[in-house]
Design an enzyme around this catalytic site. Sequence first.
Site, mmCIF file in Angstrom:
data_model
loop_
_atom_site.group_PDB
_atom_site.id
_atom_site.type_symbol
_atom_site.label_atom_id
_atom_site.label_comp_id
_atom_site.label_asym_id
_atom_site.label_seq_id
_atom_site.Cartn_x
_atom_site.Cartn_y
_atom_site.Cartn_z
ATOM 1 N N SER A 281 0.851 -1.184 0.000
ATOM 2 C CA SER A 281 0.000 0.000 0.000
ATOM 3 C C SER A 281 0.888 1.235 0.000
ATOM 4 C CB SER A 281 -0.875 0.015 1.261
ATOM 5 O OG SER A 281 -1.520 1.271 1.430
ATOM 6 N N TYR B 136 -2.462 -0.942 10.419
ATOM 7 C CA TYR B 136 -2.358 -1.132 8.974
ATOM 8 C C TYR B 136 -1.044 -0.562 8.446
ATOM 9 C CZ TYR B 136 -3.669 -1.160 4.034
ATOM 10 O OH TYR B 136 -3.698 -1.394 2.683
#
Length: 262
Positions: A152, A166
Amino acid sequence: MAIDTYRDLFSLAGETVVVAGGAGAIGGELARGMAAFGGKVAIADITEEVSGAAAARIAEETGATTMGVALDVRDVDSVARAVAAVEQRLGPVDVMVNAVGTQSDQPAEDYTLDAWDRVMGLNLRGAFILSQAAARAMIAQNKGGSIIHVTSVRSALGIRSGYAAYCASKGGLAILIKQLATEWAKHGIRVNGIAPTFTRTPLVDRYLNDPEFYGGLVARIPMGRICETADLVGIGVFLASKASAFITGQNIFVDGGVTATQ
Protein backbone atom coordinates in the site's frame (compact mmCIF):
# COMPACT_ATOMS: atom_id res chain seq x y z
CA MET A 1 18.67 -11.12 -27.75
CA ALA A 2 16.41 -12.67 -30.42
CA ILE A 3 13.24 -10.77 -31.32
CA ASP A 4 11.06 -13.76 -30.40
CA THR A 5 12.62 -13.71 -26.95
CA TYR A 6 11.51 -10.10 -26.52
CA ARG A 7 8.02 -11.00 -27.67
CA ASP A 8 7.83 -13.69 -25.01
CA LEU A 9 9.04 -11.53 -22.13
CA PHE A 10 5.59 -11.19 -20.58
CA SER A 11 4.39 -14.72 -21.31
CA LEU A 12 3.42 -16.87 -18.35
CA ALA A 13 2.75 -19.94 -20.48
CA GLY A 14 3.44 -23.08 -18.49
CA GLU A 15 3.92 -21.15 -15.25
CA THR A 16 2.05 -22.13 -12.08
CA VAL A 17 0.71 -19.06 -10.30
CA VAL A 18 -0.83 -19.10 -6.82
CA VAL A 19 -2.91 -16.07 -5.84
CA ALA A 20 -3.59 -15.92 -2.11
CA GLY A 21 -6.70 -13.84 -1.60
CA GLY A 22 -7.61 -14.55 -5.21
CA ALA A 23 -11.35 -14.53 -4.54
CA GLY A 24 -11.17 -10.85 -3.58
CA ALA A 25 -11.37 -7.83 -5.85
CA ILE A 26 -7.64 -7.09 -6.17
CA GLY A 27 -6.48 -10.71 -6.01
CA GLY A 28 -9.15 -11.76 -8.48
CA GLU A 29 -8.12 -9.12 -11.01
CA LEU A 30 -4.46 -10.09 -10.70
CA ALA A 31 -5.41 -13.74 -11.16
CA ARG A 32 -7.38 -12.94 -14.33
CA GLY A 33 -4.39 -11.07 -15.70
CA MET A 34 -2.00 -13.93 -14.95
CA ALA A 35 -4.40 -16.36 -16.63
CA ALA A 36 -4.77 -14.10 -19.68
CA PHE A 37 -1.01 -14.25 -20.17
CA GLY A 38 -0.99 -18.05 -20.10
CA GLY A 39 -0.47 -18.90 -16.45
CA LYS A 40 -2.00 -21.92 -14.73
CA VAL A 41 -3.73 -20.18 -11.84
CA ALA A 42 -4.59 -21.49 -8.39
CA ILE A 43 -7.00 -19.33 -6.41
CA ALA A 44 -6.25 -19.72 -2.70
CA ASP A 45 -8.75 -18.22 -0.30
CA ILE A 46 -10.42 -18.92 3.00
CA THR A 47 -12.63 -21.80 1.80
CA GLU A 48 -12.35 -24.24 -1.08
CA GLU A 49 -15.92 -23.41 -2.16
CA VAL A 50 -15.17 -19.69 -2.51
CA SER A 51 -11.81 -20.34 -4.17
CA GLY A 52 -13.24 -22.92 -6.56
CA ALA A 53 -16.02 -20.60 -7.69
CA ALA A 54 -13.54 -17.81 -8.42
CA ALA A 55 -11.25 -20.22 -10.27
CA ALA A 56 -14.15 -21.50 -12.39
CA ARG A 57 -15.08 -17.95 -13.44
CA ILE A 58 -11.52 -17.22 -14.54
CA ALA A 59 -11.30 -20.50 -16.46
CA GLU A 60 -14.54 -19.66 -18.28
CA GLU A 61 -13.34 -16.15 -19.17
CA THR A 62 -9.80 -16.99 -20.23
CA GLY A 63 -9.70 -20.69 -21.06
CA ALA A 64 -6.82 -21.07 -18.60
CA THR A 65 -6.22 -24.07 -16.37
CA THR A 66 -7.33 -23.10 -12.87
CA MET A 67 -8.09 -24.61 -9.49
CA GLY A 68 -9.31 -23.48 -6.09
CA VAL A 69 -7.79 -24.35 -2.76
CA ALA A 70 -8.54 -23.43 0.86
CA LEU A 71 -5.93 -21.26 2.55
CA ASP A 72 -5.52 -19.46 5.87
CA VAL A 73 -2.27 -17.48 5.69
CA ARG A 74 -2.08 -17.33 9.49
CA ASP A 75 -1.84 -21.12 9.72
CA VAL A 76 1.48 -22.70 8.74
CA ASP A 77 -0.09 -26.12 8.14
CA SER A 78 -2.90 -24.67 6.02
CA VAL A 79 -0.40 -22.85 3.80
CA ALA A 80 1.79 -25.95 3.46
CA ARG A 81 -1.23 -28.08 2.49
CA ALA A 82 -2.34 -25.51 -0.09
CA VAL A 83 1.09 -25.36 -1.73
CA ALA A 84 1.30 -29.17 -1.81
CA ALA A 85 -2.18 -29.42 -3.38
CA VAL A 86 -1.26 -26.91 -6.08
CA GLU A 87 2.00 -28.69 -6.87
CA GLN A 88 0.24 -32.02 -7.14
CA ARG A 89 -2.35 -30.72 -9.61
CA LEU A 90 -0.67 -27.86 -11.52
CA GLY A 91 3.04 -28.49 -11.01
CA PRO A 92 5.80 -26.63 -9.15
CA VAL A 93 4.93 -23.13 -7.98
CA ASP A 94 6.61 -20.45 -10.14
CA VAL A 95 4.77 -17.37 -8.87
CA MET A 96 3.18 -16.61 -5.51
CA VAL A 97 0.96 -13.54 -5.25
CA ASN A 98 -0.15 -12.34 -1.82
CA ALA A 99 -3.30 -10.23 -2.04
CA VAL A 100 -4.49 -10.96 1.52
CA GLY A 101 -5.04 -8.07 3.89
CA THR A 102 -7.29 -6.44 6.44
CA GLN A 103 -7.75 -3.17 8.35
CA SER A 104 -9.41 -2.08 11.59
CA ASP A 105 -10.17 1.64 11.77
CA GLN A 106 -9.57 2.88 15.33
CA PRO A 107 -7.86 5.99 16.74
CA ALA A 108 -4.34 5.13 17.88
CA GLU A 109 -5.03 6.14 21.49
CA ASP A 110 -7.96 3.70 21.61
CA TYR A 111 -6.58 0.96 19.38
CA THR A 112 -7.27 -2.42 20.97
CA LEU A 113 -4.55 -5.03 21.13
CA ASP A 114 -6.98 -7.59 19.75
CA ALA A 115 -7.42 -5.47 16.62
CA TRP A 116 -3.68 -4.81 16.45
CA ASP A 117 -2.87 -8.52 16.64
CA ARG A 118 -5.50 -9.40 14.03
CA VAL A 119 -4.24 -6.85 11.49
CA MET A 120 -0.56 -7.61 12.08
CA GLY A 121 -1.24 -11.35 12.07
CA LEU A 122 -2.92 -11.31 8.68
CA ASN A 123 -0.97 -8.55 6.94
CA LEU A 124 2.57 -9.22 8.18
CA ARG A 125 2.88 -12.56 9.91
CA GLY A 126 0.71 -14.17 7.24
CA ALA A 127 2.81 -12.59 4.50
CA PHE A 128 5.94 -14.13 5.99
CA ILE A 129 4.35 -17.58 6.36
CA LEU A 130 3.20 -17.45 2.74
CA SER A 131 6.58 -16.25 1.51
CA GLN A 132 8.44 -18.92 3.45
CA ALA A 133 6.25 -21.72 2.10
CA ALA A 134 6.62 -20.44 -1.48
CA ALA A 135 10.39 -20.08 -1.14
CA ARG A 136 10.79 -23.57 0.29
CA ALA A 137 8.88 -25.01 -2.65
CA MET A 138 10.89 -22.95 -5.16
CA ILE A 139 14.23 -23.84 -3.56
CA ALA A 140 13.33 -27.54 -3.64
CA GLN A 141 12.66 -27.28 -7.39
CA ASN A 142 15.89 -25.30 -7.96
CA LYS A 143 14.31 -23.15 -10.68
CA GLY A 144 13.77 -19.81 -8.97
CA GLY A 145 10.49 -17.94 -8.95
CA SER A 146 8.68 -14.71 -8.16
CA ILE A 147 6.92 -13.70 -4.94
CA ILE A 148 4.68 -10.63 -5.17
CA HIS A 149 3.01 -8.89 -2.22
CA VAL A 150 0.25 -6.30 -2.47
CA THR A 151 1.30 -3.59 -0.03
CA SER A 152 0.00 0.00 0.00
CA VAL A 153 1.11 3.62 -0.24
CA ARG A 154 0.63 3.39 3.53
CA SER A 155 3.79 1.30 3.63
CA ALA A 156 5.60 4.64 3.30
CA LEU A 157 3.04 7.29 4.30
CA GLY A 158 1.02 7.88 7.44
CA ILE A 159 -2.60 8.96 7.42
CA ARG A 160 -4.42 11.27 9.79
CA SER A 161 -6.26 8.68 11.89
CA GLY A 162 -7.29 5.08 12.32
CA TYR A 163 -4.52 3.21 10.53
CA ALA A 164 -1.87 2.50 13.19
CA ALA A 165 -1.78 -1.27 12.72
CA TYR A 166 -2.36 -1.13 8.97
CA CYS A 167 0.50 1.31 8.34
CA ALA A 168 2.79 -0.61 10.68
CA SER A 169 1.99 -3.92 8.98
CA LYS A 170 2.46 -2.58 5.45
CA GLY A 171 5.62 -0.71 6.40
CA GLY A 172 6.93 -3.89 7.97
CA LEU A 173 6.04 -5.81 4.83
CA ALA A 174 7.94 -3.33 2.67
CA ILE A 175 11.19 -3.93 4.56
CA LEU A 176 10.48 -7.66 4.78
CA ILE A 177 10.31 -7.69 0.97
CA LYS A 178 13.81 -6.20 0.82
CA GLN A 179 15.18 -8.68 3.35
CA LEU A 180 13.68 -11.76 1.68
CA ALA A 181 14.79 -10.53 -1.74
CA THR A 182 18.33 -10.19 -0.41
CA GLU A 183 18.39 -13.63 1.21
CA TRP A 184 16.74 -15.56 -1.60
CA ALA A 185 18.40 -13.93 -4.61
CA LYS A 186 21.02 -16.71 -4.57
CA HIS A 187 18.18 -19.16 -5.27
CA GLY A 188 16.87 -17.14 -8.21
CA ILE A 189 13.82 -16.07 -6.21
CA ARG A 190 12.65 -12.49 -6.70
CA VAL A 191 10.50 -10.76 -4.06
CA ASN A 192 8.67 -7.51 -4.86
CA GLY A 193 5.68 -5.46 -3.81
CA ILE A 194 2.86 -3.59 -5.54
CA ALA A 195 1.78 -0.54 -3.54
CA PRO A 196 -1.52 0.95 -4.70
CA THR A 197 -3.24 4.04 -3.44
CA PHE A 198 -6.96 3.94 -2.53
CA THR A 199 -8.42 1.30 -4.86
CA ARG A 200 -12.02 0.83 -5.95
CA THR A 201 -13.33 -2.42 -4.43
CA PRO A 202 -16.68 -3.42 -2.90
CA LEU A 203 -15.12 -3.10 0.57
CA VAL A 204 -14.74 0.67 0.20
CA ASP A 205 -18.02 1.49 -1.54
CA ARG A 206 -19.27 3.33 1.55
CA TYR A 207 -16.33 5.74 1.35
CA LEU A 208 -16.56 6.25 -2.40
CA ASN A 209 -20.28 6.95 -2.18
CA ASP A 210 -19.56 9.88 0.15
CA PRO A 211 -19.09 12.89 -2.18
CA GLU A 212 -17.07 14.86 0.40
CA PHE A 213 -14.70 11.98 1.07
CA TYR A 214 -14.33 11.12 -2.61
CA GLY A 215 -13.69 14.71 -3.62
CA GLY A 216 -11.00 15.16 -1.00
CA LEU A 217 -9.41 11.85 -1.96
CA VAL A 218 -9.20 12.59 -5.68
CA ALA A 219 -7.92 16.12 -4.99
CA ARG A 220 -4.80 14.62 -3.38
CA ILE A 221 -4.03 12.38 -6.39
CA PRO A 222 -2.19 14.25 -9.18
CA MET A 223 -3.70 12.07 -11.92
CA GLY A 224 -7.17 13.03 -10.70
CA ARG A 225 -8.70 9.63 -10.03
CA ILE A 226 -8.40 6.68 -7.68
CA CYS A 227 -6.79 3.35 -8.51
CA GLU A 228 -8.86 0.72 -10.31
CA THR A 229 -8.09 -2.97 -9.86
CA ALA A 230 -7.24 -3.15 -13.57
CA ASP A 231 -4.41 -0.66 -12.96
CA LEU A 232 -2.60 -3.35 -10.98
CA VAL A 233 -2.64 -6.08 -13.63
CA GLY A 234 0.16 -4.75 -15.82
CA ILE A 235 2.63 -4.41 -12.97
CA GLY A 236 1.54 -7.79 -11.61
CA VAL A 237 2.18 -9.61 -14.88
CA PHE A 238 5.46 -7.71 -15.27
CA LEU A 239 6.72 -8.80 -11.84
CA ALA A 240 5.61 -12.39 -12.44
CA SER A 241 7.26 -12.65 -15.85
CA LYS A 242 10.75 -12.74 -17.34
CA ALA A 243 10.32 -9.06 -18.19
CA SER A 244 11.36 -8.25 -14.61
CA ALA A 245 14.13 -10.87 -14.35
CA PHE A 246 16.62 -8.40 -12.83
CA ILE A 247 14.19 -6.65 -10.47
CA THR A 248 13.91 -7.69 -6.83
CA GLY A 249 13.43 -6.09 -3.43
CA GLN A 250 11.22 -3.30 -4.81
CA ASN A 251 7.94 -1.91 -3.52
CA ILE A 252 6.48 -0.27 -6.64
CA PHE A 253 3.90 2.47 -6.12
CA VAL A 254 0.81 2.46 -8.33
CA ASP A 255 -0.66 5.66 -6.98
CA GLY A 256 -1.31 8.28 -9.65
CA GLY A 257 1.51 10.38 -8.22
CA VAL A 258 0.49 10.49 -4.54
CA THR A 259 3.92 9.58 -3.19
CA ALA A 260 5.58 12.01 -5.61
CA THR A 261 3.85 14.86 -3.78
CA GLN A 262 4.58 13.82 -0.18
